[in-house]
Structures are given as structure tokens and as C-alpha cells.
Design a protein around this motif. Structure first.
Motif, short mmCIF file in Angstrom:
data_model
loop_
_atom_site.label_atom_id
_atom_site.label_comp_id
_atom_site.label_asym_id
_atom_site.label_seq_id
_atom_site.Cartn_x
_atom_site.Cartn_y
_atom_site.Cartn_z
N TYR A 1 7.66 34.19 30.13
CA TYR A 1 7.15 33.22 29.16
C TYR A 1 8.28 32.37 28.59
CZ TYR A 1 5.43 31.13 24.90
OH TYR A 1 5.13 30.21 23.93
N GLU A 2 9.38 33.00 28.19
CA GLU A 2 10.51 32.27 27.63
C GLU A 2 11.11 31.32 28.67
OE1 GLU A 2 12.40 35.02 24.13
OE2 GLU A 2 12.99 35.52 26.19
N TYR A 3 11.06 31.71 29.93
CA TYR A 3 11.60 30.90 31.01
C TYR A 3 10.81 29.59 31.17
CZ TYR A 3 12.90 29.65 35.84
OH TYR A 3 13.33 29.00 36.97
N LYS B 1 0.41 30.90 39.84
CA LYS B 1 0.70 31.67 41.05
C LYS B 1 1.92 32.58 40.83
CE LYS B 1 -1.17 28.35 44.40
NZ LYS B 1 -0.85 27.46 45.55
N THR B 2 2.88 32.08 40.08
CA THR B 2 4.08 32.88 39.82
C THR B 2 3.73 34.12 39.01
OG1 THR B 2 5.46 30.90 39.85
CG2 THR B 2 6.39 32.87 38.81
N LEU B 3 2.91 33.94 37.98
CA LEU B 3 2.49 35.08 37.16
C LEU B 3 1.75 36.10 38.00
CD1 LEU B 3 2.22 36.43 34.37
CD2 LEU B 3 0.08 35.13 34.06
N LEU B 4 0.85 35.65 38.85
CA LEU B 4 0.10 36.57 39.71
C LEU B 4 1.03 37.29 40.69
CD1 LEU B 4 -3.10 34.44 40.51
CD2 LEU B 4 -2.93 36.43 39.00
N ALA B 5 2.05 36.58 41.18
CA ALA B 5 3.01 37.22 42.10
C ALA B 5 3.80 38.31 41.38
CB ALA B 5 3.96 36.17 42.66
N VAL C 1 5.61 32.09 47.00
CA VAL C 1 5.21 31.77 45.63
C VAL C 1 6.40 31.57 44.68
CG1 VAL C 1 3.80 32.52 43.68
CG2 VAL C 1 3.12 33.14 46.00
N LEU C 2 7.48 32.32 44.88
CA LEU C 2 8.55 32.36 43.89
C LEU C 2 9.78 31.55 44.26
CD1 LEU C 2 8.37 36.21 43.24
CD2 LEU C 2 7.41 34.41 41.79
#
Length: 318
Positions: free
Chosen positions: A30-32, A164-168, A231-232
Motif C-alpha cells: 500500500y505504501e509503495y 493484478k499485483t495484489l492478487l499475485a 504480473v510483477l
């Protein structure tokens, strides 16, 4: 005081770093993306909720698993009667409601959704573990809800909330914890078998599961290797991340080797310390993608304190 002490023992706080650091991956992410730090008091509140969430939910797990615990861990407080089940369940329910209230009033109400999902998955897990790999999948998703809680509780976001990043990240954390819980089945083999819980170890037997233990050691790293380019890739890999991943690979292989060599008996129980350290540290390594210094600090803290807290539960029958 006897009730409080029995409740704290049943929380098995060496697990706290598993849920705590899983959630901290969400806070760091989140901070990122928000490009600003979360208020220190909010961070402390999130950290307390995440670290205690495992122990609070463990009471429900112990109640649902009394049948096999009478064989696997006959000295656990709820089995011996030291911890009255009804009072313990009411206490956990109250603490959960308080945490939901804090999330709704002080943090972000949306965080209640993954938190509630984690509670429900904890109940589902006790039944799912009787169906082979399904139990591992449910457990992994359950712990990954801590990551979602940390992310959503950290602060407001514009839609869409889910990327997508959060899901990964949720997927990788789920895989790490699915593998971790597989290793815990070795110590529970006899009780699970008699209780009709067809875990992977019960289904395939001790000898075959020893081989699976070695293979499982590489699954978390493979999940990252597969998901990163898909994704990342927009997140740059730094030196701290590489360093922590290398150490994590060693820990993962060592965990698999320990269960290959000592699949039964007291040593299978004491290998849990390495197992929980490996899981917590692997999650801490992910934080290095967003905050290398924090990742290094949490990695060291997890390795030290998981072992310390586990040593307070040195009786394998409790």
C-alpha cells in the motif's frame, strides 16, 4: 488468571509472525503505490490486529479439532479442560468483534471483508483438511487474507481496489502457507488418520510424503518465478530481495530435508520451529520489493522470535 494463561497458551503465538508478516506485505505494498507512509498509530493498530488474529482464531480451530487433538496433543488446555471451550469461544468472538469495530471506525471498513473471510475459512479448513490438498489450499488462502487486511486497512484507495499485483502477492503468500501447513501434517499423522482426516500425509502415507516434502520445498519459489514476468515485472528486483530470497531458498530446502529425514516422532514436532521460521521469513522477503530495510528488519525479527516463542511450547503433546 488461570483462564487467561490457558487462553494465551492455546493461542500458540509463534504463529503470530505468520499472519503478522503476511499482513505487513499488504501494508508495504500500500505504501509503495500510495507513495506515502501510513500513520504510525494506524500501523501499530494494524500490526496488533494481525499478530493476534492467528491466536484468536486458533481457539475456534482447537474447538473444531478436539477429536484429533485428543490423540495428537492430549495435553492442550482445551483437551484437558484447563480452558473451558464455551468461555474460550465467547472470548474469541468478543475479540473478533472488537477488531472489526476498530477496522470500521479507526482504519478502513473495507478491511472487514477479508478479515471476515479469514474467520470463515478457518472454520472451513477444519473440514477441508480431510480432503487432501484441498485443506492446504483453503489454509493458504485463509492466511493470505491477512495480506488483504493489511493492504485495505492501511488507508483509502481509489477504485479499483484490487489489482493484478495484489492478487499475485496474495497467491504467492497463499502458496507459501499451503506448503507450510503440509509440513505440520507429519506430526498429526496418527491423530488425523484415526479421526478420518485424509490429509496429504494420511492419503499417501509417511514414506511417500517424505518425497513430497522435498518437492514441496521448491514450490513457493516456483510460484514467484512464474508470476513475476506475468504480473510483477514492473516492480524492480533489488539486492536485498535477492539476498533474502537466497536465504529463504536454503531454509525451504532445509525444512523439506528435515521432514524427509524425520517424518515421525519428537523431531518431526521440533522441526516445526524451522517450518514456521521459513514461512515467516519467505513472506518478509516479499516486503523487500517495496521496502528493503523493513524487510531485512522483519526477516531477522521473525527468525529470532519465532524460535523463541516456539521454545515456550516445547511439549509436543500440548
Amino acid at each position: 488468571m488461570s483462564f487467561i494463561w490457558a487462553y494465551i497458551k492455546s493461542m500458540r503465538l509463534y504463529y503470530a509472525f505468520v499472519t503478522g508478516i503476511s499482513g505487513w506485505v499488504g501494508v508495504a505494498y500500500y505504501e509503495y503505490i500510495a507513495k506515502e507512509p501510513v500513520d504510525i498509530f494506524k500501523k501499530a493498530t494494524i500490526l496488533i490486529i494481525l499478530f493476534l488474529s492467528w491466536g484468536i482464531n486458533q481457539i475456534f480451530n482447537d474447538y473444531l479439532g478436539l477429536k484429533e487433538d485428543k490423540i495428537n496433543a492430549p495435553l492442550r488446555p482445551m483437551v484437558t479442560g484447563e480452558l473451558p471451550p464455551n468461555r474460550a469461544l465467547i472470548t474469541s468472538a468478543i475479540l473478533l468483534l472488537v477488531s472489526f469495530f476498530v477496522m470500521g471506525i479507526y482504519l478502513e471498513p473495507i478491511a472487514i471483508i477479508p478479515a471476515l473471510a479469514g474467520v470463515l475459512l478457518n472454520v472451513v479448513y477444519e473440514y477441508a483438511k480431510g480432503y487432501g490438498i484441498l485443506g492446504n489450499i483453503v489454509f493458504g488462502i485463509m492466511i493470505s487474507m491477512s495480506l488483504a487486511v493489511g493492504f485495505f486497512a492501511a488507508g483509502p484507495l481509489e477504485y479499483p481496489y484490487i489489482s493484478k499485483t495484489l492478487l499475485a502477492l496474495i497467491t504467492i503468500v497463499a502458496v507459501i502457507n499451503a506448503v507450510m501447513t503440509f509440513y505440520t501434517y507429519f506430526k498429526d499423522y496418527k491423530g488425523d488418520k484415526e479421526a478420518g482426516k485424509r490429509t496429504i500425509v494420511v492419503k499417501y502415507g509417511i514414506n511417500n510424503s517424505r518425497i513430497i516434502a522435498l518437492i514441496m520445498a521448491f514450490i513457493p519459489s516456483l510460484s514467484f518465478i512464474v508470476l513475476y514476468p506475468l504480473v510483477l515485472a514492473d516492480i524492480k528486483i533489488n539486492e536485498v530481495f535477492v539476498f533474502l530470497v537466497i536465504i529463504s531458498l536454503v531454509l525451504q530446502f532445509w525444512t523439506g530435508f528435515l521432514y524427509y529425514k524425520y517424518p515421525e516422532g519428537e523431531k518431526a514436532y521440533y522441526s516445526l520451529s524451522t517450518n514456521f521460521r521459513t514461512c515467516s521469513c519467505a513472506q518478509a522477503a516479499l516486503i523487500a520489493l517495496f521496502n528493503p530495510l523493513l524487510a531485512m528488519m522483519l526477516y531477522i525479527a521473525a527468525y529470532v522470535f519465532v524460535g523463541f516463542l516456539f521454545d515456550l511450547h516445547s511439549n509436543s503433546r500440548a
